[in-house]
Design an enzyme around this catalytic site. Structure first.
Site, short mmCIF file in Angstrom:
data_model
loop_
_atom_site.label_atom_id
_atom_site.label_comp_id
_atom_site.label_asym_id
_atom_site.label_seq_id
_atom_site.Cartn_x
_atom_site.Cartn_y
_atom_site.Cartn_z
N ASP A 1 0.86 -1.18 0.00
CA ASP A 1 0.00 0.00 0.00
C ASP A 1 0.89 1.23 0.00
O ASP A 1 2.01 1.18 -0.49
CB ASP A 1 -0.96 -0.03 1.19
CG ASP A 1 -2.27 0.68 0.90
OD1 ASP A 1 -2.25 1.92 0.76
OD2 ASP A 1 -3.32 0.02 0.80
N HIS B 1 2.15 1.78 -3.24
CA HIS B 1 1.23 2.70 -3.90
C HIS B 1 1.77 4.12 -3.95
O HIS B 1 1.06 5.03 -4.35
CB HIS B 1 -0.13 2.68 -3.21
CG HIS B 1 -0.86 1.38 -3.37
ND1 HIS B 1 -2.14 1.18 -2.87
CD2 HIS B 1 -0.51 0.22 -3.96
CE1 HIS B 1 -2.52 -0.06 -3.15
NE2 HIS B 1 -1.54 -0.66 -3.81
#
Length: 411
Positions: A237, A260
């Site tokens: 993430d 991310h």
């Protein structure tokens, strides 16, 4: 002249007697010796003197908390040492306030999380309500053993999901330093900061597989005076996520990937969210990430707030899908209607000296709800790795362009 030899004989004799007693009582010599030692005015407490085994099998939760209690209640400059070994622990709270003027948590071993989710609330290890805390590693590892829990995480697809435990939560601390620590395979976030004032995170190593859900490296909320530097993060993430209510955040020399990228947000989802101001990020490298630098806000925010006074400079993008993105229509779910405007005002944002390669044709996306104000792009050079050129897309963005621009600015 004869004092030292005699003293040495006495010490050796005491250690010999202690070892005989220890063997008879089935305890360690360390448990029979004084529970703390003093060097240069620093009192050091060894967790193994309070029952911690460090063998990876026995549950050391109560022992570590007992050792912390003693160290926390001591005066002066204090160190709690977790020596080499593997310490299997469940939810563990290291809470203050403490009497110590400066307290160091020295991790030389590995803290290994229990895997039974029924034992946990929202976090695993919690440092809270402490002034002058230093958490430092000497080959120290925090292992969340997240692989057993990731299949139970439904948060990427459901709003009403059950949140899995964060590996380490720092809450309501002042003047904190965290350095030289490795965090691996968290169940949810690796490190979360909540209501901290003046905290530095230095030389951290944070790792989880690229497909591990919600394993943000460092998440920050309602904190001021945060410094993150000289750190490598690879997760499933955001490498770093800056949530609501933060002010005066400095980030430098961080390598991000996989993951991310680095996000301000998501913002504007809940009632009562605070402003996010004075964010300075520089000298970051993004490698193979979904995003580079991203600001993301929800539509139809129940409370109006401000995201302002931010500088992102000297960034290197290596094969990044979305190097620069402002998304005020953020919604990670499938059924997003996009009927409303975000209640978060974006103002005074500078992207400066952003260079590298994009893995998608659109390298700059400015997708604003209420028109973004004071957005500046200066010296941007982002090339698409595929065929064709790189492009920009803008929506309700009042941007100013300075210096070299590739892709070309929005028409």
């Amino acid at each position: 002249m004869e004092v030292r030899p005699r003293l040495l004989v006495v010490v050796v004799a005491l250690l010999y007697v202690a070892s005989l007693v220890a063997a008879a009582e089935n305890v360690t010599v360390g448990q029979l010796l004084p529970s703390s030692s003093y060097h240069g005015g620093v009192a050091t407490y060894n967790a193994k003197n309070y029952g911690a085994k460090g063998n990876g099998a026995n549950d050391d939760t109560k022992a570590l908390m007992a050792a912390w209690k003693v160290a926390c209640e001591a005066s002066g400059t204090v160190t709690l040492m977790i020596p080499p070994g593997t310490y299997y622990i469940g939810p563990t709270q290291f809470h203050g306030p403490c009497k110590a003027s400066a307290l160091t948590f020295l991790l030389q071993g590995t803290l290994k999380a229990a895997t039974d989710l029924k034992r946990f609330g929202n976090d695993w290890i919690e440092f809270g309500w402490v002034k002058g805390l230093t958490v430092v590693g000497q080959n120290g590892i925090i292992d969340g053993q997240g692989a057993a829990s990731w299949p139970f995480n439904k948060c990427p697809i459901r709003k009403d999901c059950k949140v899995l435990p964060t590996s380490v939560l720092f809450v309501n601390n002042q003047n904190t330093v965290v350095r030289d620590i490795t965090s691996v395979n968290s169940k949810f976030f690796h490190i979360a900061l909540l209501n901290n004032n003046n905290i530095k995170l230095l030389n951290l190593r944070i790792n989880a597989p690229s497909n591990s859900p919600n394993t943000d490296g460092i998440h920050i909320e309602r904190s001021t005076g945060v410094v993150i530097a000289d750190t490598r993060i690879g997760t499933g993430d955001d490498c770093i996520s800056i949530g609501q209510g933060n002010d005066n955040i400095d980030i430098a020399r961080v390598h991000c990937g996989p993951g991310h990228g680095m996000s301000v947000g998501s913002l504007g989802r809940y009632v009562g969210e605070g402003d996010v101001t004075r964010i300075h990020v520089k000298d970051m490298t993004f490698e193979g990430t979904m995003n580079g630098v991203r600001i993301k806000t929800w539509e139809n925010s129940p409370t109006k707030s401000l995201a302002a006074h931010m500088v992102f400079e000297n960034m290197v993008m290596k094969d990044v899908q979305n190097p620069i993105i402002v998304d005020q229509k953020y919604c990670p779910y499938y059924n997003c209607e996009h009927k409303y405007v975000s209640g978060v005002t974006i103002k005074d944002i500078t992207f400066k000296n952003i260079k590298g390669t994009s893995s998608l044709p659109v390298a700059v996306l400015l997708r604003c709800g209420v028109p973004c104000q004071g957005v500046v792009l200066q010296d941007v050079d982002l090339k698409y790795k595929g065929q064709g050129g790189t492009s920009s897309k803008c929506e309700n963005a009042k941007a100013k362009y300075v210096g070299y621009q590739y892709p070309k600015p929005c028409a």
